[in-house]
Design a protein around this motif. Sequence first.
Motif, PDB file in Angstrom:
ATOM      1  N   CYS A   4      19.415 -16.812 -66.713  1.00  0.00           N
ATOM      2  CA  CYS A   4      19.908 -16.947 -68.083  1.00  0.00           C
ATOM      3  C   CYS A   4      18.999 -16.185 -69.043  1.00  0.00           C
ATOM      4  O   CYS A   4      17.763 -16.266 -68.951  1.00  0.00           O
ATOM      5  CB  CYS A   4      19.960 -18.428 -68.473  1.00  0.00           C
ATOM      6  SG  CYS A   4      20.427 -18.718 -70.198  1.00  0.00           S
ATOM      7  N   GLY A   5      19.608 -15.453 -69.957  1.00  0.00           N
ATOM      8  CA  GLY A   5      18.854 -14.684 -70.946  1.00  0.00           C
ATOM      9  C   GLY A   5      18.055 -15.532 -71.908  1.00  0.00           C
ATOM     10  O   GLY A   5      17.142 -15.043 -72.560  1.00  0.00           O
ATOM     11  N   ARG A   6      18.355 -16.819 -72.023  1.00  0.00           N
ATOM     12  CA  ARG A   6      17.613 -17.697 -72.928  1.00  0.00           C
ATOM     13  C   ARG A   6      16.564 -18.512 -72.189  1.00  0.00           C
ATOM     14  O   ARG A   6      15.399 -18.525 -72.555  1.00  0.00           O
ATOM     15  CB  ARG A   6      18.561 -18.632 -73.683  1.00  0.00           C
ATOM     16  CG  ARG A   6      17.804 -19.562 -74.622  1.00  0.00           C
ATOM     17  CD  ARG A   6      18.552 -20.019 -75.844  1.00  0.00           C
ATOM     18  NE  ARG A   6      19.289 -19.035 -76.590  1.00  0.00           N
ATOM     19  CZ  ARG A   6      18.804 -18.353 -77.649  1.00  0.00           C
ATOM     20  NH1 ARG A   6      17.575 -18.538 -78.047  1.00  0.00           N
ATOM     21  NH2 ARG A   6      19.558 -17.498 -78.288  1.00  0.00           N
ATOM     22  N   CYS A   7      16.976 -19.223 -71.138  1.00  0.00           N
ATOM     23  CA  CYS A   7      16.053 -20.172 -70.493  1.00  0.00           C
ATOM     24  C   CYS A   7      15.443 -19.638 -69.188  1.00  0.00           C
ATOM     25  O   CYS A   7      14.560 -20.274 -68.621  1.00  0.00           O
ATOM     26  CB  CYS A   7      16.766 -21.495 -70.223  1.00  0.00           C
ATOM     27  SG  CYS A   7      18.029 -21.392 -68.937  1.00  0.00           S
ATOM     28  N   SER A   8      15.900 -18.501 -68.710  1.00  0.00           N
ATOM     29  CA  SER A   8      15.415 -17.858 -67.474  1.00  0.00           C
ATOM     30  C   SER A   8      15.674 -18.663 -66.202  1.00  0.00           C
ATOM     31  O   SER A   8      15.115 -18.358 -65.156  1.00  0.00           O
ATOM     32  CB  SER A   8      13.918 -17.529 -67.580  1.00  0.00           C
ATOM     33  OG  SER A   8      13.701 -16.643 -68.658  1.00  0.00           O
ATOM     34  N   ALA A  16      29.426 -18.682 -66.789  1.00  0.00           N
ATOM     35  CA  ALA A  16      28.381 -17.945 -67.493  1.00  0.00           C
ATOM     36  C   ALA A  16      29.025 -16.886 -68.383  1.00  0.00           C
ATOM     37  O   ALA A  16      30.199 -16.553 -68.228  1.00  0.00           O
ATOM     38  CB  ALA A  16      27.434 -17.303 -66.491  1.00  0.00           C
ATOM     39  N   LEU A  17      28.247 -16.403 -69.312  1.00  0.00           N
ATOM     40  CA  LEU A  17      28.703 -15.355 -70.220  1.00  0.00           C
ATOM     41  C   LEU A  17      27.837 -14.116 -70.034  1.00  0.00           C
ATOM     42  O   LEU A  17      26.640 -14.223 -69.746  1.00  0.00           O
ATOM     43  CB  LEU A  17      28.608 -15.827 -71.674  1.00  0.00           C
ATOM     44  CG  LEU A  17      29.439 -17.052 -72.051  1.00  0.00           C
ATOM     45  CD1 LEU A  17      29.093 -17.510 -73.465  1.00  0.00           C
ATOM     46  CD2 LEU A  17      30.913 -16.746 -71.936  1.00  0.00           C
ATOM     47  N   LEU A  18      28.423 -12.952 -70.223  1.00  0.00           N
ATOM     48  CA  LEU A  18      27.693 -11.697 -70.130  1.00  0.00           C
ATOM     49  C   LEU A  18      27.640 -11.090 -71.525  1.00  0.00           C
ATOM     50  O   LEU A  18      28.671 -10.890 -72.167  1.00  0.00           O
ATOM     51  CB  LEU A  18      28.396 -10.738 -69.169  1.00  0.00           C
ATOM     52  CG  LEU A  18      27.760  -9.362 -69.002  1.00  0.00           C
ATOM     53  CD1 LEU A  18      26.364  -9.485 -68.384  1.00  0.00           C
ATOM     54  CD2 LEU A  18      28.647  -8.478 -68.137  1.00  0.00           C
ATOM     55  N   ALA A  19      26.441 -10.839 -72.023  1.00  0.00           N
ATOM     56  CA  ALA A  19      26.270 -10.228 -73.348  1.00  0.00           C
ATOM     57  C   ALA A  19      24.939  -9.507 -73.398  1.00  0.00           C
ATOM     58  O   ALA A  19      23.933  -9.990 -72.863  1.00  0.00           O
ATOM     59  CB  ALA A  19      26.328 -11.287 -74.440  1.00  0.00           C
ATOM     60  N   ASN A  20      24.940  -8.362 -74.019  1.00  0.00           N
ATOM     61  CA  ASN A  20      23.709  -7.584 -74.212  1.00  0.00           C
ATOM     62  C   ASN A  20      23.033  -7.260 -72.884  1.00  0.00           C
ATOM     63  O   ASN A  20      21.811  -7.230 -72.786  1.00  0.00           O
ATOM     64  CB  ASN A  20      22.763  -8.326 -75.157  1.00  0.00           C
ATOM     65  CG  ASN A  20      21.791  -7.392 -75.861  1.00  0.00           C
ATOM     66  OD1 ASN A  20      22.028  -6.194 -75.952  1.00  0.00           O
ATOM     67  ND2 ASN A  20      20.692  -7.940 -76.353  1.00  0.00           N
ATOM     68  N   GLY A  41      34.802 -15.144 -75.432  1.00  0.00           N
ATOM     69  CA  GLY A  41      35.865 -14.469 -76.151  1.00  0.00           C
ATOM     70  C   GLY A  41      35.519 -14.155 -77.600  1.00  0.00           C
ATOM     71  O   GLY A  41      36.177 -13.351 -78.232  1.00  0.00           O
ATOM     72  N   GLU A  42      34.480 -14.786 -78.148  1.00  0.00           N
ATOM     73  CA  GLU A  42      34.048 -14.469 -79.500  1.00  0.00           C
ATOM     74  C   GLU A  42      33.273 -13.169 -79.480  1.00  0.00           C
ATOM     75  O   GLU A  42      32.606 -12.843 -78.507  1.00  0.00           O
ATOM     76  CB  GLU A  42      33.121 -15.563 -80.050  1.00  0.00           C
ATOM     77  CG  GLU A  42      33.819 -16.702 -80.711  1.00  0.00           C
ATOM     78  CD  GLU A  42      32.823 -17.642 -81.340  1.00  0.00           C
ATOM     79  OE1 GLU A  42      32.444 -17.420 -82.494  1.00  0.00           O
ATOM     80  OE2 GLU A  42      32.421 -18.599 -80.657  1.00  0.00           O
ATOM     81  N   ARG A  43      33.316 -12.480 -80.579  1.00  0.00           N
ATOM     82  CA  ARG A  43      32.597 -11.221 -80.668  1.00  0.00           C
ATOM     83  C   ARG A  43      31.140 -11.502 -81.044  1.00  0.00           C
ATOM     84  O   ARG A  43      30.861 -12.214 -81.996  1.00  0.00           O
ATOM     85  CB  ARG A  43      33.236 -10.336 -81.727  1.00  0.00           C
ATOM     86  CG  ARG A  43      32.589  -8.987 -81.812  1.00  0.00           C
ATOM     87  CD  ARG A  43      33.443  -8.030 -82.628  1.00  0.00           C
ATOM     88  NE  ARG A  43      32.798  -6.743 -82.615  1.00  0.00           N
ATOM     89  CZ  ARG A  43      32.359  -6.134 -83.709  1.00  0.00           C
ATOM     90  NH1 ARG A  43      32.533  -6.685 -84.882  1.00  0.00           N
ATOM     91  NH2 ARG A  43      31.768  -4.971 -83.616  1.00  0.00           N
ATOM     92  N   CYS A  44      30.230 -10.949 -80.271  1.00  0.00           N
ATOM     93  CA  CYS A  44      28.828 -10.976 -80.661  1.00  0.00           C
ATOM     94  C   CYS A  44      28.351  -9.534 -80.691  1.00  0.00           C
ATOM     95  O   CYS A  44      28.837  -8.686 -79.954  1.00  0.00           O
ATOM     96  CB  CYS A  44      27.980 -11.839 -79.735  1.00  0.00           C
ATOM     97  SG  CYS A  44      27.765 -11.196 -78.080  1.00  0.00           S
ATOM     98  N   VAL A  45      27.428  -9.257 -81.562  1.00  0.00           N
ATOM     99  CA  VAL A  45      27.005  -7.883 -81.781  1.00  0.00           C
ATOM    100  C   VAL A  45      25.518  -7.749 -81.474  1.00  0.00           C
ATOM    101  O   VAL A  45      24.681  -8.240 -82.218  1.00  0.00           O
ATOM    102  CB  VAL A  45      27.284  -7.467 -83.246  1.00  0.00           C
ATOM    103  CG1 VAL A  45      26.946  -6.013 -83.456  1.00  0.00           C
ATOM    104  CG2 VAL A  45      28.729  -7.744 -83.613  1.00  0.00           C
ATOM    105  N   PRO A  46      25.189  -7.080 -80.361  1.00  0.00           N
ATOM    106  CA  PRO A  46      23.775  -6.801 -80.109  1.00  0.00           C
ATOM    107  C   PRO A  46      23.297  -5.728 -81.098  1.00  0.00           C
ATOM    108  O   PRO A  46      23.954  -4.716 -81.283  1.00  0.00           O
ATOM    109  CB  PRO A  46      23.761  -6.248 -78.682  1.00  0.00           C
ATOM    110  CG  PRO A  46      25.111  -6.530 -78.109  1.00  0.00           C
ATOM    111  CD  PRO A  46      26.039  -6.647 -79.261  1.00  0.00           C
TER     112      PRO A  46
END
Length: 131
Positions: A4-8, A16-20, A41-46
């Motif tokens: 996980c990109g936050r908690c490792s 799971a979600l894939l972002a950045n 499904g929400e837009r996130c912007v790196p």
Amino acid sequence: MNECGRCSVKIGEEPALLANGKVWHVTHLLCDLCECRINDGERCVPQNGIILCSECHIKTTRPVCKGCGEFIKNNLCEALNSTWHPTCFQCSVCQKPLEVFFHQLPNKMCVHSDCYWDLQLRMVVCKDLPK
């Protein structure tokens, strides 16, 4: 390795979600500014290594309308050294949106040509009335 990109912590079979370029537990994909949860499904912007929800992205990249004070998300109008929503840049007389050609009165109010000439005519008529 799916950490996980936050908690490792390794992400197994759970959703799971894939972002950045990273994988995230569903509850761990958060906006780095407001810390709201970014759902599937929400837009996130790196941006520069941080992840922004769409609202924070707008707040950090979009101009503010001189007329209403809201962020301009789509179309904009630039006039009088300011940025406006096209519907907020309006005639001070008829309240309809101003276009390319308009007049600015000495008191800084902006008006359509038709409204301007109507005001000029009224001033001339009033000036000529007996006192």
